[in-house]
Design an enzyme around this catalytic site. Structure first.
Site, PDB file in Angstrom:
ATOM      1  N   GLY A   2      -3.227   1.695  -8.660  1.00 40.56           N
ATOM      2  CA  GLY A   2      -3.195   0.840  -7.486  1.00 40.56           C
ATOM      3  C   GLY A   2      -4.589   0.414  -7.104  1.00 40.56           C
ATOM      4  N   GLY A   4      -6.756  -0.825  -3.509  1.00 44.20           N
ATOM      5  CA  GLY A   4      -6.852  -1.206  -2.103  1.00 44.20           C
ATOM      6  C   GLY A   4      -8.101  -2.051  -1.918  1.00 44.20           C
ATOM      7  CB  VAL A   9      -5.508   4.701  -7.068  1.00 43.13           C
ATOM      8  CG1 VAL A   9      -4.862   6.049  -7.352  1.00 43.13           C
ATOM      9  CG2 VAL A   9      -5.938   4.627  -5.610  1.00 43.13           C
ATOM     10  CE  LYS A  26      -7.376   6.022  -2.579  1.00 42.74           C
ATOM     11  NZ  LYS A  26      -7.002   5.930  -1.144  1.00 42.74           N
ATOM     12  CG  ASP A 140      -2.471   2.854   6.456  1.00 38.78           C
ATOM     13  OD1 ASP A 140      -1.627   2.029   6.890  1.00 38.78           O
ATOM     14  OD2 ASP A 140      -3.115   2.670   5.406  1.00 38.78           O
TER      15      ASP A 140
HETATM   16  P1  ADP Z   1      -4.696   2.809  -1.473  1.00 41.45           P
HETATM   17  O1  ADP Z   1      -5.883   2.961  -0.595  1.00 41.45           O
HETATM   18  O2  ADP Z   1      -4.932   1.973  -2.669  1.00 41.45           O
HETATM   19  O3  ADP Z   1      -3.452   2.445  -0.714  1.00 41.45           O
HETATM   20  P2  ADP Z   1      -3.413   5.402  -1.947  1.00 41.45           P
HETATM   21  O4  ADP Z   1      -4.119   6.671  -1.648  1.00 41.45           O
HETATM   22  O5  ADP Z   1      -2.313   5.002  -1.045  1.00 41.45           O
HETATM   23  O6  ADP Z   1      -4.513   4.260  -2.089  1.00 41.45           O
HETATM   24  O7  ADP Z   1      -2.862   5.507  -3.438  1.00 41.45           O
HETATM   25  C1  ADP Z   1      -2.390   4.375  -4.137  1.00 41.45           C
HETATM   26  C2  ADP Z   1      -1.193   4.746  -4.986  1.00 41.45           C
HETATM   27  O8  ADP Z   1      -1.528   5.771  -5.913  1.00 41.45           O
HETATM   28  C3  ADP Z   1      -0.028   5.306  -4.187  1.00 41.45           C
HETATM   29  O9  ADP Z   1       0.824   4.294  -3.720  1.00 41.45           O
HETATM   30  C4  ADP Z   1       0.664   6.192  -5.191  1.00 41.45           C
HETATM   31  O10 ADP Z   1       1.528   5.423  -6.002  1.00 41.45           O
HETATM   32  C5  ADP Z   1      -0.467   6.688  -6.058  1.00 41.45           C
HETATM   33  N1  ADP Z   1      -0.918   8.030  -5.641  1.00 41.45           N
HETATM   34  C6  ADP Z   1      -1.857   8.328  -4.723  1.00 41.45           C
HETATM   35  N2  ADP Z   1      -2.022   9.663  -4.593  1.00 41.45           N
HETATM   36  C7  ADP Z   1      -1.172  10.227  -5.459  1.00 41.45           C
HETATM   37  C8  ADP Z   1      -0.875  11.598  -5.840  1.00 41.45           C
HETATM   38  N3  ADP Z   1      -1.499  12.646  -5.302  1.00 41.45           N
HETATM   39  N4  ADP Z   1       0.060  11.793  -6.803  1.00 41.45           N
HETATM   40  C9  ADP Z   1       0.698  10.749  -7.386  1.00 41.45           C
HETATM   41  N5  ADP Z   1       0.463   9.459  -7.089  1.00 41.45           N
HETATM   42  C10 ADP Z   1      -0.458   9.183  -6.142  1.00 41.45           C
END
Ligand code: ADP
Ligand code: MG
Length: 321
Positions: A2, A4, A9, A26, A140
């Site tokens: 992903g 942001g 990520v 990340k 959030d």
């Molecule tokens: P962003 O700031 O890009 O929204 P997130 O922390 O929400 O970052 O993570 C983006 C994506 O990565 C999430 O929607 C999820 O699909 C995946 N993700 C994040 N953390 C985890 C985790 N601990 N285990 C599995 N997937 C994760």
């Protein structure tokens, strides 16, 4: 996995004491103003959340590291990296985007399809209650930031970049709001905008206790939990366009959920079957979570909360009961 505004990520494998662990990484985006600070704050919030009772409420944080330019190897490019255990392949948003999503979620949580909304909502509220008890407000909360931890069959919170530690004041600046317009409460802020800067206060702990007692900043997330409950229980509301319309209609109905339901131009009475079951228990919960807060907006735009001992929007702990 992903991307942001501030970070990217990745999924990866990490050698932890000889065991290959699936991890999520990340990394700060290079050249984006404020990105490094955001991700540093996210690291701090993960540390704060993982050291106490909120540990089980969030994805397991493994740590962070700086990769210096001279150490960069392969795809591990220079910069700050945060690392979590890979909890699972589905967020609540990914379930809700599928036609058979609730059945799949029920199977993954190990509950009957008829219990899935209640179980999921209970887990989200319980994670929130734990976070709030640790003095943290997520800011959030939404289906995309709730992950199903497959091994524990439990929903956990992720994405603590906007999380504020209102005990120490870390990642909290009065008047600054970090929000997703579809999920954040109408008051937009966790605390009055002209309030004290907790981290800079000489008596941070006393200031924080006073602010919690007077303004109940945790209720910010409770609104988001209410919207999430609606997304789970009302299929018609499961997309951004519908949520936006809901928000406009709710505002026009003076934030009275019953009045909205009676006047809405796009929902049908049957859409609320799940919330109306059990004597309307789910509907009552949604109503208690989606109550507006009394605010006063000054001429200069400062938002103040009406100090009253009665904040009608209930806490996560009370919602759980
Ligand atoms: P962003 O700031 O890009 O929204 P997130 O922390 O929400 O970052 O993570 C983006 C994506 O990565 C999430 O929607 C999820 O699909 C995946 N993700 C994040 N953390 C985890 C985790 N601990 N285990 C599995 N997937 C994760
Ligand atoms: Mg996210």
């Amino acid at each position: 996995m992903g991307q942001g505004a501030y970070s990217t990520v990745f999924e990866g494998l990490m050698d932890l004491d000889g065991v290959q662990e699936r991890v999520v990484l990340k990394r700060v985006k290079q050249g984006v103003e404020g990105a490094e600070e955001m991700v540093e704050m996210e690291a701090l919030m993960n540390i704060n959340a993982s050291k106490g009772t909120a540990r089980g409420a969030v994805a397991a944080f493994l740590g962070y590291c700086w990769v210096e330019p001279r150490d960069a190897a392969g795809e591990l490019t220079p910069g700050l990296w945060l690392v979590w255990r890979y909890e699972g392949s589905n967020t609540l948003a990914s379930y809700l985007n599928r036609r058979d999503g609730l059945d799949a979620l029920a199977a993954d949580l190990g509950v009957a399809p008829s219990d899935v909304i209640q179980t999921a909502t209970g887990q989200i509220l319980s994670a929130l209650a734990e976070l709030h008890a640790a003095g943290l407000v997520h800011r959030d909360l939404k289906p995309a930031n709730i992950i199903l931890a497959e091994a524990e069959r439990r929903l956990k919170l992720i994405d603590l970049g906007g999380c504020a530690d209102l005990r120490s004041g870390t990642n909290y600046v009065p008047g600054e709001c970090i929000y997703d317009p579809l999920y954040c409460p109408p008051e937009l802020y966790v605390l009055p905008t002209a309030g004290p800067h907790i981290a800079k206060s000489l008596l941070a702990q006393a200031t924080s206790s006073m602010l919690w007692a007077r303004h109940k900043p945790d209720r910010y997330d409770c609104w988001s939990a209410g919207i999430t409950l609606l997304c789970l229980a009302v299929p018609t509301l499961r997309n951004d366009a519908a949520l936006l319309r809901f928000q406009q209609e709710l505002e026009a109905a003076d934030y009275e959920l019953d009045a909205w339901r009676a006047s809405s131009r796009f929902v049908k009475p049957t859409d609320f079957a799940a919330l109306d079951a059990d004597g309307g228990a789910g509907w009552e919960l949604a109503r208690d979570l989606l109550r507006p807060r009394d605010i006063v907006v000054a001429a200069d735009g400062a938002v103040d909360f009406v100090a009253s001992s009665e904040v009608r929007r209930i806490s996560a702990a009370d919602a759980l009961k």
